[in-house]
Design a protein around this motif. Structure first.
Motif: not given
Length: 274
Positions: A105-130
């Motif tokens: 349960l704890l690993l599942g919650k962590y991985l799901g939240l980590a995926a959401a945080l990672t996606l938002s970070t990548l998407a957020g900095f994509a514009a300035i990176g481009i």
């Protein structure tokens, strides 16, 4: 020996990730990162009388301060009630009634939240990176990749700390208070304490000891990993005189950052299973 079933972990992780997509959390965070990074990229040099993309080094150095303030706060807010919130709502016992262990349960919650945080970070900095890539060419690719990867690692380290808080806190109010205190300590107070120690000792305490203390703060690790590698701006941050060459090794610093991800999460797992 631990027996882990990855199917229930993936199920919990997918649910957590879908919940963050459904409530537009990922979109909101990505837009915040994109807006701030674009503003800093274009107007970061206004105090020197310059507007626009001056250089990739100065843009990334300016974004480092943004990341140090925002990503730890967002990660802590994302994960502080992952476990204690379920316990307070009375749904924890229901979840554990399924063929699902506390570890899964704890690993599942962590991985799901980590995926959401990672996606938002990548998407957020994509514009300035481009924009940086279009303006300065392929030469900025290494710096941009380092910045984004270490930003994700910084977020995951504070998410691990948030999971630890959620596993040990008695209720959501306590967890939220601890999360705020943790953010204040690592982002604001820690460096002030080191500076106060340096001043109070008349400069006698410093050198390798002070540099080694920076390993105890993931925010400082992130700053050094990004700013120390930029020869054009590292002197502005005073890092060239503080960090010895041994600790300026990105592999050493990266390993320390990885330890900040794995360490608190391991303690959280131990505490939650106890």
């Amino acid at each position: 020996m631990l027996h882990i079933e990855w199917a229930p972990i993936a199920t919990v992780a997918a649910k957590e990730f879908r919940d963050r997509l459904r409530n537009r959390w990922v979109l909101a965070v990505a837009l915040v990162f994109a807006a701030f990074s674009l503003v800093i990229g274009y107007f970061g040099g206004a105090q020197q009388g310059e507007i626009g993309l001056r250089s990739a080094e100065f843009v990334i150095a300016s974004l480092v301060s943004l990341v140090i303030y925002l990503i730890p706060m967002i990660a802590l807010l994302l994960g502080f009630d992952a476990i204690v919130g379920e316990r307070e709502r009375g749904s924890l016992d229901l979840l554990l009634a399924y063929p699902l262990t506390r570890l899964e349960l704890l690993l599942g919650k962590y991985l799901g939240l980590a995926a959401a945080l990672t996606l938002s970070t990548l998407a957020g900095f994509a514009a300035i990176g481009i924009l940086l890539f279009a303006h300065f060419g392929v030469s900025v690719l290494d710096q941009c990749v380092r910045f984004v990867v270490t930003s994700v690692m910084l977020g995951l380290s504070f998410l691990s700390l948030a999971m630890l808080l959620s596993a040990v806190a008695r209720d959501r109010a306590s967890a939220s208070g601890l999360a705020i205190a943790l953010w204040l300590f690592f982002v604001l107070i820690f460096d002030l304490l080191l500076l106060g120690l340096l001043v109070a000792s008349g400069g006698n305490v410093g050198g390798p000891e002070l540099a080694g203390a920076l390993l105890l703060n993931p925010a400082d690790l992130f700053r050094i990993l990004n700013v120390f590698s930029l020869d054009a701006v590292r002197d502005l941050y005073g890092l060239a005189s503080v960090v010895p060459p041994a600790l300026a090794n990105p592999w050493v610093l990266g390993s320390a950052m990885l330890a900040w991800i794995v360490g608190p999460l391991t303690i959280a797992i131990w505490r939650f299973r106890a």
